[in-house]
Design a protein around this motif. Sequence first.
Motif, short mmCIF file in Angstrom:
data_model
loop_
_atom_site.label_atom_id
_atom_site.label_comp_id
_atom_site.label_asym_id
_atom_site.label_seq_id
_atom_site.Cartn_x
_atom_site.Cartn_y
_atom_site.Cartn_z
N PHE A 60 -13.18 18.05 -4.68
CA PHE A 60 -14.51 18.65 -4.57
C PHE A 60 -14.47 20.12 -4.96
CE2 PHE A 60 -14.85 15.40 -1.03
CZ PHE A 60 -15.36 14.44 -1.89
N ASN A 81 -14.08 11.33 -8.62
CA ASN A 81 -14.24 9.88 -8.80
C ASN A 81 -13.11 9.27 -9.61
OD1 ASN A 81 -15.37 11.40 -10.93
ND2 ASN A 81 -16.46 9.62 -11.70
N PHE A 89 -15.57 11.75 6.01
CA PHE A 89 -16.23 13.03 6.17
C PHE A 89 -16.54 13.31 7.63
CE2 PHE A 89 -17.00 11.64 1.88
CZ PHE A 89 -16.84 12.78 1.14
N PHE A 95 -24.14 5.94 3.63
CA PHE A 95 -25.35 5.79 2.83
C PHE A 95 -26.44 5.14 3.68
CE2 PHE A 95 -21.88 5.44 -0.42
CZ PHE A 95 -22.06 6.73 -0.90
N HIS A 97 -29.30 3.97 2.99
CA HIS A 97 -30.09 2.88 2.40
C HIS A 97 -29.28 1.60 2.29
CE1 HIS A 97 -27.82 4.75 -0.74
NE2 HIS A 97 -28.14 3.84 -1.62
N PHE A 106 -18.93 -0.19 -1.24
CA PHE A 106 -19.43 0.72 -2.29
C PHE A 106 -18.33 1.16 -3.25
CE2 PHE A 106 -20.87 4.71 -4.13
CZ PHE A 106 -22.18 4.44 -4.44
N MET A 110 -17.96 0.38 -7.26
CA MET A 110 -17.92 1.43 -8.27
C MET A 110 -16.65 1.33 -9.13
SD MET A 110 -20.71 3.03 -8.06
CE MET A 110 -21.66 1.74 -7.30
N ARG B 200 -24.48 15.92 1.11
CA ARG B 200 -23.09 15.49 1.35
C ARG B 200 -22.86 14.06 0.87
NH1 ARG B 200 -23.13 17.63 7.45
NH2 ARG B 200 -25.03 16.42 7.32
N LEU B 201 -23.97 13.32 0.73
CA LEU B 201 -23.84 11.95 0.23
C LEU B 201 -23.39 11.94 -1.22
CD1 LEU B 201 -27.00 10.27 1.79
CD2 LEU B 201 -24.64 10.17 2.58
N GLU B 203 -21.08 13.90 -2.47
CA GLU B 203 -19.63 13.95 -2.44
C GLU B 203 -19.07 12.60 -2.02
OE1 GLU B 203 -18.33 17.24 -0.06
OE2 GLU B 203 -18.62 18.65 -1.72
N ALA B 204 -19.74 11.95 -1.07
CA ALA B 204 -19.29 10.62 -0.65
C ALA B 204 -19.31 9.67 -1.84
CB ALA B 204 -20.16 10.10 0.49
N GLY B 205 -20.37 9.76 -2.66
CA GLY B 205 -20.48 8.90 -3.83
C GLY B 205 -19.38 9.17 -4.84
N TYR B 206 -19.17 10.47 -5.17
CA TYR B 206 -18.11 10.81 -6.12
C TYR B 206 -16.75 10.38 -5.59
CZ TYR B 206 -21.53 13.81 -8.44
OH TYR B 206 -22.63 14.27 -9.09
N ASP B 207 -16.57 10.59 -4.27
CA ASP B 207 -15.29 10.26 -3.66
C ASP B 207 -14.99 8.78 -3.79
OD1 ASP B 207 -13.06 11.27 -1.98
OD2 ASP B 207 -13.81 9.76 -0.58
N LEU B 208 -16.06 7.96 -3.76
CA LEU B 208 -15.88 6.50 -3.83
C LEU B 208 -16.05 6.01 -5.28
CD1 LEU B 208 -17.76 5.77 -0.54
CD2 LEU B 208 -15.37 5.24 -0.97
N TYR B 209 -15.58 6.81 -6.21
CA TYR B 209 -15.41 6.38 -7.61
C TYR B 209 -16.70 6.21 -8.40
CZ TYR B 209 -11.08 5.35 -5.23
OH TYR B 209 -9.98 5.46 -4.44
N ALA B 210 -17.83 6.74 -7.91
CA ALA B 210 -19.06 6.62 -8.67
C ALA B 210 -19.15 7.79 -9.66
CB ALA B 210 -20.27 6.64 -7.73
N SER B 211 -19.54 7.46 -10.90
CA SER B 211 -19.76 8.52 -11.90
C SER B 211 -21.07 9.23 -11.55
CB SER B 211 -19.85 7.91 -13.28
OG SER B 211 -20.91 6.97 -13.31
N ARG B 212 -21.36 10.34 -12.26
CA ARG B 212 -22.59 11.08 -11.97
C ARG B 212 -23.82 10.19 -12.14
NH1 ARG B 212 -21.41 16.70 -12.52
NH2 ARG B 212 -23.51 17.27 -13.10
N ARG B 214 -24.01 6.95 -11.89
CA ARG B 214 -24.12 5.93 -10.84
C ARG B 214 -24.47 6.55 -9.50
NH1 ARG B 214 -19.36 1.57 -11.86
NH2 ARG B 214 -20.76 -0.01 -11.04
N ARG B 218 -27.48 4.87 -7.80
CA ARG B 218 -27.16 4.07 -6.63
C ARG B 218 -27.31 4.83 -5.32
NH1 ARG B 218 -24.20 -0.43 -7.53
NH2 ARG B 218 -24.67 -0.73 -5.35
N VAL B 219 -27.30 6.15 -5.37
CA VAL B 219 -27.39 6.91 -4.12
C VAL B 219 -28.68 7.73 -4.07
CG1 VAL B 219 -26.28 8.64 -2.65
CG2 VAL B 219 -24.87 7.04 -3.95
#
Lengths: 354, 304
Positions: A60, A81, A89, A95, A97, A106, A110, B200-201, B203-212, B214, B218-219
């Motif tokens: 990050f 990623n 965290f 998430f 939703h 998730f 991905m 903060r979600l 960062e959670a998304g990027y951390d879990l392998y999602a590209s920008r 996605r 998705r988020v």
Amino acid sequence: MTTMPIAVEARNAVKAFGQGAVAVKALDDVSVQIRQGEFFTLLGPSGCGKTTLLRLIAGFETPTSGQILLGGEDITHLPPNKRPVNTVFQSYALFPHLTVAQNIGFGLEMQNRPRAEIKETVARMLALVQLEPMASRKTSQLSGGQQQRVALARALAPTPKVLLLDEPLSALDLKLRKEMQIELKRLQMETGITFVFVTHDQEEALTMSDRIAVMSAGHIQQTGSPRDIYTRPANRFVASFIGETNFLTGKSDGRQVVLHNGAAVDLVTKQGAVSLAIRPEQLRLVATGSAGAMPARVASTVYFGTDTHVHLSLSDGSQIVARQQIPATGAMDLKTGDEVGVILPADALQVLED
Amino acid sequence: MSSDAEKKAEAARTRSAWLLSTPALIVLVFAASGPLLIVLTYSFLTPGQYGNVIWDFDLNGWVSILYTRDIFDGTLKLADAHLSIFWRSVKLSLLTTAITFAVGFPTAWFIATRPPAQRAFWLFLITIPFWTNLLIRTVAINEVIRNEGLLNTSLIWLGVISEPIRIIYTDTAVLIGMAYVYLPLMVLPLYAAIDRFDMRLLEAGYDLYASRWRVLRRVILPIVKPGIVAGSILVFVPSLGAYVTPRVLGGGKNMMIGNFIELQFGQGRNWPLGAALSMTLLVVVMVALLVYVRAANKEGNPHG
């Protein structure tokens, strides 16, 4: 242990926020090696740089200078990623939703893993954190402890090389926190994944970790096993941050230290002014005038159930604390104002570097 | 205490409650439902010679929404001109909604990610157009896009084109005008939704392998959906009934429903048809809203 290969490494990592004269170094030349399969804790007060180090490993943040290595490979400039590293965290960041199962799946989704594999892994993770009945709930319908488990399962599901945990237990109440400490340790042993755990809670660090790095002001002050850190603190900061400690100062002639209150202890140290630390439970209270005991007066006693803290005034006016187990055979029934003798066992005295 | 006194006190309370509700009731009955009832009534009457109504029951107002009567044999035929006006209205309104979303989302995101102290300033900029009359704003757009306007003269001066591009009095002109006028109505609810979004979600998304991309799909989008729904409604509904913008920028030919209704009350001298069209527009908007909101709630999250 020492033969285990290095999982994560920071080499001379510097992270400065802001520019020029107002730049603040959150991390100042930090190097640390975390071994594979280890439960490694970054411990320190808030603002010490522990979370910054974690965020450098997660990707990050990029270090101002220095390198981050994962399994010997330089990942300093890899986006989060693309790093096989997952984070739990502090705020859980679930998430809102998605359902519990969708949250856990998730990361796998991905990574474009096959549907059947995702389903299978999610089921396994739900079982691992004992949340099977909650699979189709929204995360907002869960309690704090349950959300914590979902966050853990979500981060563990893609089987990362390293799991980063950013003060994950700080939002839980005491009882739940104790349960989760045991749970985390169990998960770490069962999965064999390297855990890097950030906390400001020294007790948490001591009970869970294989090794601890104590941080302060952007530096690592000491790295070692919980026992090392507790019994052999390297400096005044570590000694005072971990557990309760009495500090005593005096002058040494190399073989004997004469404390400021006039008492003398046989101890081999460097000559000149020295700082000594001793844990409250290591102090022995005896009758006044006993051999080798320094005189003290009981300033107050505080009852804690399992033990009693006895606050003592020494002859030079300084205060120290002794801890007496209850019930301790032969423990003295002390009242405020009583005169006692204090024995400092030489092997429990720690000479501090500062 | 006697039950008589209690009853009296109770009655007094009821009286004062009604009295206090009177202003609201007056507004609801006379200002909201009253005019609607008049319009509804008019739609079932016979058009008068001079643009008034004659109090004879007649369904022709409703029939002529979709059909025209042949002048010679009196048979009913589908009114192609009407249908093309309806279609243009729906098409332009949907496109306006899409354009305002495409422009408004990055804008709202930009504002919501500024430091809190700066956000008020950016929101203030967004609301500035509201201070000016709609007609003036529309005429200003006209000034930009007309053949001798700012856009064409600049492009010619720069040598990009040699002949002015004709935008004015086309559907494109109406679209540009409506997108400009309704953009703030999209930005503000989107901003409110993004402002609530927990960054903060990401960062959670990027951390879990999602590209920008996605992470966006998705988020972010599913979570700010209530804002997207609100913004789309706020843009689509007034677009469908737009009057000033298509009138000024679309010329006489590129009519939308709003202009068509106005025509019936003016030159057309067919108040029942105008009234029936107004009621139809109202019902269409209500049905569209219900369908949209229900669809959005079904899979949307309840937290916003």
